[in-house]
Scaffold this motif. Sequence first.
Motif, PDB file in Angstrom:
ATOM      1  N   GLY A 187      -5.277   4.901  -6.790  1.00  0.00           N
ATOM      2  CA  GLY A 187      -4.047   4.709  -5.092  1.00  0.00           C
ATOM      3  C   GLY A 187      -4.581   3.483  -4.764  1.00  0.00           C
ATOM      4  O   GLY A 187      -4.092   2.733  -4.620  1.00  0.00           O
ATOM      5  N   LEU A 244       3.258   4.627  -2.258  1.00  0.00           N
ATOM      6  CA  LEU A 244       1.640   4.694  -3.015  1.00  0.00           C
ATOM      7  C   LEU A 244       1.440   5.082  -2.127  1.00  0.00           C
ATOM      8  O   LEU A 244      -0.083   6.195  -3.000  1.00  0.00           O
ATOM      9  CB  LEU A 244       1.420   3.195  -3.474  1.00  0.00           C
ATOM     10  CG  LEU A 244       0.084   3.629  -4.028  1.00  0.00           C
ATOM     11  CD1 LEU A 244       0.071   4.197  -5.728  1.00  0.00           C
ATOM     12  CD2 LEU A 244      -0.435   1.868  -4.579  1.00  0.00           C
ATOM     13  N   TRP A 245       1.119   4.660  -1.098  1.00  0.00           N
ATOM     14  CA  TRP A 245      -0.407   5.954   0.287  1.00  0.00           C
ATOM     15  C   TRP A 245       0.241   7.117   0.520  1.00  0.00           C
ATOM     16  O   TRP A 245      -0.661   7.937   0.549  1.00  0.00           O
ATOM     17  CB  TRP A 245      -0.030   4.622   1.135  1.00  0.00           C
ATOM     18  CG  TRP A 245      -1.450   4.805   1.441  1.00  0.00           C
ATOM     19  CD1 TRP A 245      -1.783   5.365   3.002  1.00  0.00           C
ATOM     20  CD2 TRP A 245      -2.623   4.161   1.354  1.00  0.00           C
ATOM     21  NE1 TRP A 245      -3.004   5.110   3.521  1.00  0.00           N
ATOM     22  CE2 TRP A 245      -3.698   4.351   2.522  1.00  0.00           C
ATOM     23  CE3 TRP A 245      -3.022   3.673   0.201  1.00  0.00           C
ATOM     24  CZ2 TRP A 245      -4.487   4.376   2.649  1.00  0.00           C
ATOM     25  CZ3 TRP A 245      -4.881   3.579   0.323  1.00  0.00           C
ATOM     26  CH2 TRP A 245      -5.350   3.727   2.216  1.00  0.00           C
ATOM     27  N   TYR A 296      -4.267   0.302  -7.281  1.00  0.00           N
ATOM     28  CA  TYR A 296      -2.597  -0.366  -7.111  1.00  0.00           C
ATOM     29  C   TYR A 296      -2.405  -1.126  -5.557  1.00  0.00           C
ATOM     30  O   TYR A 296      -1.312  -1.929  -5.588  1.00  0.00           O
ATOM     31  CB  TYR A 296      -2.018   0.790  -7.749  1.00  0.00           C
ATOM     32  CG  TYR A 296      -0.377   0.042  -8.609  1.00  0.00           C
ATOM     33  CD1 TYR A 296      -0.784  -1.251  -8.462  1.00  0.00           C
ATOM     34  CD2 TYR A 296       0.066   0.349  -7.118  1.00  0.00           C
ATOM     35  CE1 TYR A 296       0.710  -1.874  -8.882  1.00  0.00           C
ATOM     36  CE2 TYR A 296       1.874   0.122  -7.394  1.00  0.00           C
ATOM     37  CZ  TYR A 296       1.954  -1.280  -8.320  1.00  0.00           C
ATOM     38  OH  TYR A 296       3.214  -1.899  -8.970  1.00  0.00           O
ATOM     39  N   VAL A 297      -2.678   0.040  -4.370  1.00  0.00           N
ATOM     40  CA  VAL A 297      -2.435  -0.679  -3.619  1.00  0.00           C
ATOM     41  C   VAL A 297      -3.024  -1.826  -2.973  1.00  0.00           C
ATOM     42  O   VAL A 297      -2.143  -2.763  -2.451  1.00  0.00           O
ATOM     43  CB  VAL A 297      -2.387   0.636  -1.924  1.00  0.00           C
ATOM     44  CG1 VAL A 297      -3.760   0.106  -1.243  1.00  0.00           C
ATOM     45  CG2 VAL A 297      -1.660  -0.177  -0.839  1.00  0.00           C
ATOM     46  N   HIS A 327     -10.556   3.478   2.353  1.00  0.00           N
ATOM     47  CA  HIS A 327      -8.708   3.429   2.289  1.00  0.00           C
ATOM     48  C   HIS A 327      -8.449   3.422   3.832  1.00  0.00           C
ATOM     49  O   HIS A 327      -7.727   3.155   3.674  1.00  0.00           O
ATOM     50  CB  HIS A 327      -9.094   5.703   2.000  1.00  0.00           C
ATOM     51  CG  HIS A 327      -8.120   6.347   2.094  1.00  0.00           C
ATOM     52  ND1 HIS A 327      -7.639   6.578   0.780  1.00  0.00           N
ATOM     53  CD2 HIS A 327      -7.271   6.553   3.109  1.00  0.00           C
ATOM     54  CE1 HIS A 327      -6.715   6.945   1.563  1.00  0.00           C
ATOM     55  NE2 HIS A 327      -5.920   7.309   2.434  1.00  0.00           N
ATOM     56  N   ILE A 375       0.522   9.282  -3.279  1.00  0.00           N
ATOM     57  CA  ILE A 375      -1.195   8.875  -4.314  1.00  0.00           C
ATOM     58  C   ILE A 375      -2.214   9.532  -3.628  1.00  0.00           C
ATOM     59  O   ILE A 375      -2.772  10.177  -3.751  1.00  0.00           O
ATOM     60  CB  ILE A 375      -0.447   8.157  -5.166  1.00  0.00           C
ATOM     61  CG1 ILE A 375       1.031   8.674  -6.377  1.00  0.00           C
ATOM     62  CG2 ILE A 375      -2.065   8.337  -6.180  1.00  0.00           C
ATOM     63  CD1 ILE A 375       1.301   7.664  -6.872  1.00  0.00           C
ATOM     64  N   ALA A 376      -2.098   8.046  -2.848  1.00  0.00           N
ATOM     65  CA  ALA A 376      -3.079   7.848  -3.040  1.00  0.00           C
ATOM     66  C   ALA A 376      -4.072   9.060  -1.401  1.00  0.00           C
ATOM     67  O   ALA A 376      -5.242   9.454  -1.638  1.00  0.00           O
ATOM     68  CB  ALA A 376      -3.726   6.463  -2.203  1.00  0.00           C
ATOM     69  N   CYS A 379      -6.459   9.894  -9.331  1.00  0.00           N
ATOM     70  CA  CYS A 379      -5.496   9.568  -8.906  1.00  0.00           C
ATOM     71  C   CYS A 379      -5.868   8.722  -8.047  1.00  0.00           C
ATOM     72  O   CYS A 379      -5.118   8.311  -7.512  1.00  0.00           O
ATOM     73  CB  CYS A 379      -4.806  11.002  -8.580  1.00  0.00           C
ATOM     74  SG  CYS A 379      -4.290  11.862  -9.642  1.00  0.00           S
ATOM     75  N   TRP A 380      -6.822   9.303  -6.470  1.00  0.00           N
ATOM     76  CA  TRP A 380      -7.323   8.897  -5.961  1.00  0.00           C
ATOM     77  C   TRP A 380      -7.167   7.608  -5.828  1.00  0.00           C
ATOM     78  O   TRP A 380      -7.003   6.495  -5.420  1.00  0.00           O
ATOM     79  CB  TRP A 380      -8.457   9.093  -4.859  1.00  0.00           C
ATOM     80  CG  TRP A 380      -8.961   8.501  -3.914  1.00  0.00           C
ATOM     81  CD1 TRP A 380      -7.688   7.748  -2.784  1.00  0.00           C
ATOM     82  CD2 TRP A 380     -10.160   9.031  -2.750  1.00  0.00           C
ATOM     83  NE1 TRP A 380      -8.984   7.313  -1.318  1.00  0.00           N
ATOM     84  CE2 TRP A 380     -10.164   8.031  -2.086  1.00  0.00           C
ATOM     85  CE3 TRP A 380     -11.322   9.781  -4.026  1.00  0.00           C
ATOM     86  CZ2 TRP A 380     -11.021   7.801  -0.540  1.00  0.00           C
ATOM     87  CZ3 TRP A 380     -12.294   9.905  -2.314  1.00  0.00           C
ATOM     88  CH2 TRP A 380     -11.954   9.240  -1.077  1.00  0.00           C
ATOM     89  N   SER A 425      -3.922  12.583  -2.741  1.00  0.00           N
ATOM     90  CA  SER A 425      -5.319  12.834  -4.018  1.00  0.00           C
ATOM     91  C   SER A 425      -6.710  12.871  -2.911  1.00  0.00           C
ATOM     92  O   SER A 425      -7.786  13.499  -3.029  1.00  0.00           O
ATOM     93  CB  SER A 425      -5.700  11.223  -4.749  1.00  0.00           C
ATOM     94  OG  SER A 425      -4.426  11.686  -5.293  1.00  0.00           O
TER      95      SER A 425
END
Length: 177
Positions: free
Chosen positions: A19, A55-56, A22-23, A101, A59-60, A15-16, A63
Amino acid sequence: MYQYVLAIHIIFVVCWMAGLFYVVRLFIYHREAQDKPEPARTILSEQFEVMEKKLWWIIATPSMYLVLAAGITMVFINKPLLQMPWLHIKLLFVAGLIVYHFICQYKMKQMANGVFKWTSTQLRLWNELATLILFAIVFLVVLKNTLNWIFGVIGIILFSLILMSAVKVYKYFREKK
């Protein structure tokens, strides 16, 4: 208990990474939207900001924290892991991913404020850095002590060159249209 925590760790790594991948892709589209005429530029920018933030923060980032919590729990349950050299190197790559990140988070805030310092090509290359870190971590975890460090380093360097070349070729064909 260890296997359950490991499963949670793997699920949230996926998941991380999804994220993070995709970000940065959204950052690319957001940056490219700046080249559009009004009102498209404003409409697209506002939409990308909403998508990036959701998203951030949904999810990201959660995660990442769950990955770290599960990883710490695994080490707590299985303390001999701390004696393994491959884990020390993995943790260095994880630290790099955490820095990655927070750089992405900083970039997201910059773009929300109308600051676009990186080109879409630079963002594409930035996206490949996360891929390289992921490859390094997975190979370390799977191969552990059997990893031949010389071949591993050469492999990562070659893979980096291939990824960078692919980005440049993609740019060439995209601009040719």
